[in-house]
Design a protein around this motif. Structure first.
Motif, PDB file in Angstrom:
ATOM      1  N   CYS A 191       0.788  -1.236   0.000  1.00  0.00           N
ATOM      2  CA  CYS A 191       0.000   0.000   0.000  1.00  0.00           C
ATOM      3  C   CYS A 191       0.817   1.283   0.000  1.00  0.00           C
ATOM      4  CB  CYS A 191      -0.967  -0.005   1.183  1.00  0.00           C
ATOM      5  SG  CYS A 191      -0.197  -0.462   2.743  1.00  0.00           S
ATOM      6  N   TRP A 192       2.097   1.235   0.420  1.00  0.00           N
ATOM      7  CA  TRP A 192       2.859   2.484   0.435  1.00  0.00           C
ATOM      8  C   TRP A 192       3.030   3.046  -0.969  1.00  0.00           C
ATOM      9  CZ3 TRP A 192       2.850   4.888   4.724  1.00  0.00           C
ATOM     10  CH2 TRP A 192       2.948   4.218   5.945  1.00  0.00           C
ATOM     11  N   ARG A 193       2.926   2.227  -1.984  1.00  0.00           N
ATOM     12  CA  ARG A 193       3.025   2.730  -3.359  1.00  0.00           C
ATOM     13  C   ARG A 193       1.831   3.606  -3.727  1.00  0.00           C
ATOM     14  NH1 ARG A 193       7.213   0.072  -7.189  1.00  0.00           N
ATOM     15  NH2 ARG A 193       8.194  -1.456  -5.816  1.00  0.00           N
ATOM     16  N   TYR A 194       0.793   3.569  -2.891  1.00  0.00           N
ATOM     17  CA  TYR A 194      -0.408   4.375  -3.146  1.00  0.00           C
ATOM     18  C   TYR A 194      -0.537   5.529  -2.161  1.00  0.00           C
ATOM     19  CZ  TYR A 194      -1.879   0.998  -6.620  1.00  0.00           C
ATOM     20  OH  TYR A 194      -1.944   0.228  -7.750  1.00  0.00           O
ATOM     21  N   ASP A 195       0.505   5.797  -1.399  1.00  0.00           N
ATOM     22  CA  ASP A 195       0.513   6.912  -0.458  1.00  0.00           C
ATOM     23  C   ASP A 195       1.073   8.148  -1.162  1.00  0.00           C
ATOM     24  OD1 ASP A 195       0.474   7.851   2.518  1.00  0.00           O
ATOM     25  OD2 ASP A 195       2.475   8.386   1.795  1.00  0.00           O
ATOM     26  N   ASN A 196       0.315   9.243  -1.176  1.00  0.00           N
ATOM     27  CA  ASN A 196       0.721  10.416  -1.949  1.00  0.00           C
ATOM     28  C   ASN A 196       2.050  10.995  -1.495  1.00  0.00           C
ATOM     29  OD1 ASN A 196      -1.498  10.322  -3.656  1.00  0.00           O
ATOM     30  ND2 ASN A 196      -2.749  11.657  -2.371  1.00  0.00           N
ATOM     31  N   ALA A 197       2.282  11.026  -0.189  1.00  0.00           N
ATOM     32  CA  ALA A 197       3.548  11.573   0.301  1.00  0.00           C
ATOM     33  C   ALA A 197       4.724  10.698  -0.124  1.00  0.00           C
ATOM     34  CB  ALA A 197       3.496  11.712   1.821  1.00  0.00           C
ATOM     35  N   LYS A 198       4.556   9.375  -0.037  1.00  0.00           N
ATOM     36  CA  LYS A 198       5.640   8.483  -0.469  1.00  0.00           C
ATOM     37  C   LYS A 198       5.873   8.616  -1.973  1.00  0.00           C
ATOM     38  CE  LYS A 198       5.953   6.707   3.647  1.00  0.00           C
ATOM     39  NZ  LYS A 198       4.845   7.530   4.205  1.00  0.00           N
ATOM     40  N   ARG A 199       4.828   8.781  -2.722  1.00  0.00           N
ATOM     41  CA  ARG A 199       5.004   8.950  -4.165  1.00  0.00           C
ATOM     42  C   ARG A 199       5.855  10.180  -4.461  1.00  0.00           C
ATOM     43  NH1 ARG A 199      -1.141   7.470  -6.358  1.00  0.00           N
ATOM     44  NH2 ARG A 199      -0.704   5.273  -6.819  1.00  0.00           N
ATOM     45  N   GLU A 200       5.646  11.247  -3.713  1.00  0.00           N
ATOM     46  CA  GLU A 200       6.439  12.452  -3.938  1.00  0.00           C
ATOM     47  C   GLU A 200       7.890  12.241  -3.496  1.00  0.00           C
ATOM     48  OE1 GLU A 200       7.425  16.240  -5.225  1.00  0.00           O
ATOM     49  OE2 GLU A 200       5.711  14.940  -5.673  1.00  0.00           O
ATOM     50  N   VAL A 201       8.089  11.550  -2.388  1.00  0.00           N
ATOM     51  CA  VAL A 201       9.455  11.247  -1.946  1.00  0.00           C
ATOM     52  C   VAL A 201      10.204  10.483  -3.025  1.00  0.00           C
ATOM     53  CG1 VAL A 201      10.820   9.845  -0.348  1.00  0.00           C
ATOM     54  CG2 VAL A 201       8.965  11.270   0.537  1.00  0.00           C
ATOM     55  N   PHE A 202       9.612   9.413  -3.536  1.00  0.00           N
ATOM     56  CA  PHE A 202      10.328   8.574  -4.492  1.00  0.00           C
ATOM     57  C   PHE A 202      10.428   9.238  -5.867  1.00  0.00           C
ATOM     58  CE2 PHE A 202       9.374   5.497  -1.178  1.00  0.00           C
ATOM     59  CZ  PHE A 202      10.611   4.894  -1.047  1.00  0.00           C
ATOM     60  N   ARG A 203       9.489  10.105  -6.197  1.00  0.00           N
ATOM     61  CA  ARG A 203       9.651  10.870  -7.435  1.00  0.00           C
ATOM     62  C   ARG A 203      10.911  11.718  -7.360  1.00  0.00           C
ATOM     63  NH1 ARG A 203       9.203  15.678  -9.525  1.00  0.00           N
ATOM     64  NH2 ARG A 203       8.520  16.653  -7.588  1.00  0.00           N
ATOM     65  N   ARG A 204      11.144  12.347  -6.207  1.00  0.00           N
ATOM     66  CA  ARG A 204      12.331  13.171  -6.040  1.00  0.00           C
ATOM     67  C   ARG A 204      13.608  12.322  -6.019  1.00  0.00           C
ATOM     68  NH1 ARG A 204      11.361  18.538  -4.258  1.00  0.00           N
ATOM     69  NH2 ARG A 204       9.124  18.988  -4.313  1.00  0.00           N
ATOM     70  N   VAL A 205      13.549  11.180  -5.381  1.00  0.00           N
ATOM     71  CA  VAL A 205      14.710  10.283  -5.409  1.00  0.00           C
ATOM     72  C   VAL A 205      15.048   9.907  -6.849  1.00  0.00           C
ATOM     73  CG1 VAL A 205      15.517   7.969  -4.784  1.00  0.00           C
ATOM     74  CG2 VAL A 205      14.338   9.384  -3.081  1.00  0.00           C
TER      75      VAL A 205
END
Length: 422
Positions: A173-187
């Motif tokens: 489910c973390w792949r569907y968390d908006n904040a995590k998506r933004e973190v990994f987009r930046r990574v």
């Protein structure tokens, strides 16, 4: 009722070797027609998934439910019926309540469009294949298998689902968390430069137990306490820590480690009520480019707890769970979190079905599950285990000719250095 996963895996392998399937029509691609949901596995996570599915779309109905145990099924239906937001969408008469090891087949054959696969992970490969063969859209809880043959089976079925234009959404489910998506987009946009190393911790307390009663067969006891038996859960490096491992794979753009080694054992949870799994593990995963992830997990009471992930790069560091980047491109997430991640994955599943744009998470849900499995193999055996060894392992953990009355043996606790890889 019986189920034989060994025969199932042989059939799956033959199916995977056959010619490429022709694309099937995309079921319920558009429109406002009712989408009928089937729930397979009525425990707490299954009940939660049904709640989220019923909240995800205005025109859905819970049409059928199945579980190995009547009491779990009845509790789930009662819980859903008390939720005013969704109670009117629960339409499950007695003839669509199925109990037993073959309940999944009956749910799938009941006229549903979407199935929620929430039984213990050891059952996931056969349930997943049956759903794909019947052209059903799928929500599959994590992990999707507990051994190499199971992973290979789900990978093949996921590829068939893609060709059939069926949606497959994973419970990672973390792949569907908006904040995590933004973190990994930046990574992925090089905010921390080249990744040098990673660390993930899932160190927590203990979980639940179900008491043994005199009338229980060993099969029933193990299934009711599925967390503590590797054939059902994969051990907790697979069942629980898979969330953290999946985030590390996400950071690496879904490139997976080539080898690992680890250590672990039982120090505190040593009673028979804890089956035969470990209570702590530490695994070092290594990628082809030399990046290493130091992954720790523990389930012991009265200890320091932490669930967090850290990524170290040439330009900075990431605290994943706090959504903070330090270094050259310092940043902290301040956006809207949106729906909770459990709800978001179902929102996107049903929206994709309505638009005729299927989601398929099959590749990463299988490979992240395998990452957990190879770590368990390394801890159990005390050996370095490669990705290819884990994927191609012939170790089939599922009991032969399982019935509800099976008097299964109680597995021995693994002994590093003595337990052999197979």
């Amino acid at each position: 009722m019986t189920t034989n996963r060994r025969r199932f895996l042989k059939t799956t392998a033959a199916s995977a070797a056959a010619a490429t399937l022709a694309s099937a029509p995309f079921v319920h691609a558009q429109g406002t027609d009712v989408l009928k949901i089937g729930l397979i596995g009525c425990g707490g996570r299954g009940t939660g998934a049904a709640t989220q599915a019923l909240n995800a779309d205005p025109n859905v109905r819970l049409h059928a439910v199945g579980d190995a145990f009547r009491d779990r099924l009845d509790t789930a239906i009662a819980t859903l019926g008390r939720d005013r937001a969704i109670a009117a969408k629960v339409d499950v008469p007695a003839e669509r309540k199925f109990v037993g090891l073959d309940a999944y087949r009956q749910v799938i054959a009941s006229g549903v469009d979407v199935v929620l696969l929430c039984s213990p992970p050891g059952f996931r490969p056969q349930h997943f294949r049956a759903a794909v063969d019947a052209d059903k859209h799928i929500f599959a809880e994590k992990p999707v298998a507990v051994d190499g043959p199971g992973i290979r089976a789900v990978l093949a079925a996921s590829a068939d689902a893609r060709r059939k234009r069926l949606s497959v959404v994973s419970g990672l489910c973390w792949r569907y968390d908006n904040a995590k998506r933004e973190v990994f987009r930046r990574v992925h946009d090089n905010a921390v430069g080249d990744i040098v190393a990673m660390q993930c911790n899932y160190v927590t307390g203990t979980l639940w137990n179900r008491a043994r009663t005199p009338q229980m067969s060993e099969a029933e006891y193990q299934m009711r306490n599925w967390l503590y038996f590797t054939w059902l859960s994969g051990d907790f490096n697979v069942e629980q820590h898979v969330h953290s491992l999946d985030k590390m794979a996400w950071a690496m753009r879904d490139v997976y480690p080539v080898r690992c080694y680890g250590l672990g054992g039982r120090q505190v949870r040593t009673g028979p009520e804890f089956g035969h799994i470990f209570d702590h593990m530490s695994v070092v995963y290594e990628w082809e480019n030399g990046v290493r992830c130091y992954a720790n997990c523990r389930q012991q009471p009265r200890c320091f707890n932490e669930v967090n992930d850290f990524i170290m790069g040439t330009k900075g560091k990431v605290n994943v769970m706090q959504h903070i980047i330090t270094g050259e491109n310092a940043w902290r997430f301040a956006g809207a979190r949106g729906p909770d991640m459990y709800q978001q994955e179902h929102n996107e599943l049903f929206a994709g079905i309505r638009r005729g744009e299927p989601i398929n998470n099959g590749e990463y849900m299988c490979k992240s599950s395998l990452m957990g499995i190879m770590g368990r193999m390394a801890c159990y055996t005390g050996q370095q285990i490669t990705w290819d060894q884990a994927l191609n392992s012939q170790q089939n953990l599922f009991p032969a000719d399982l019935t509800m009355e099976s008097q299964l043996p109680v597995p021995e606790v693994a002994k590093p250095g003595e337990t052999r890889f197979s």
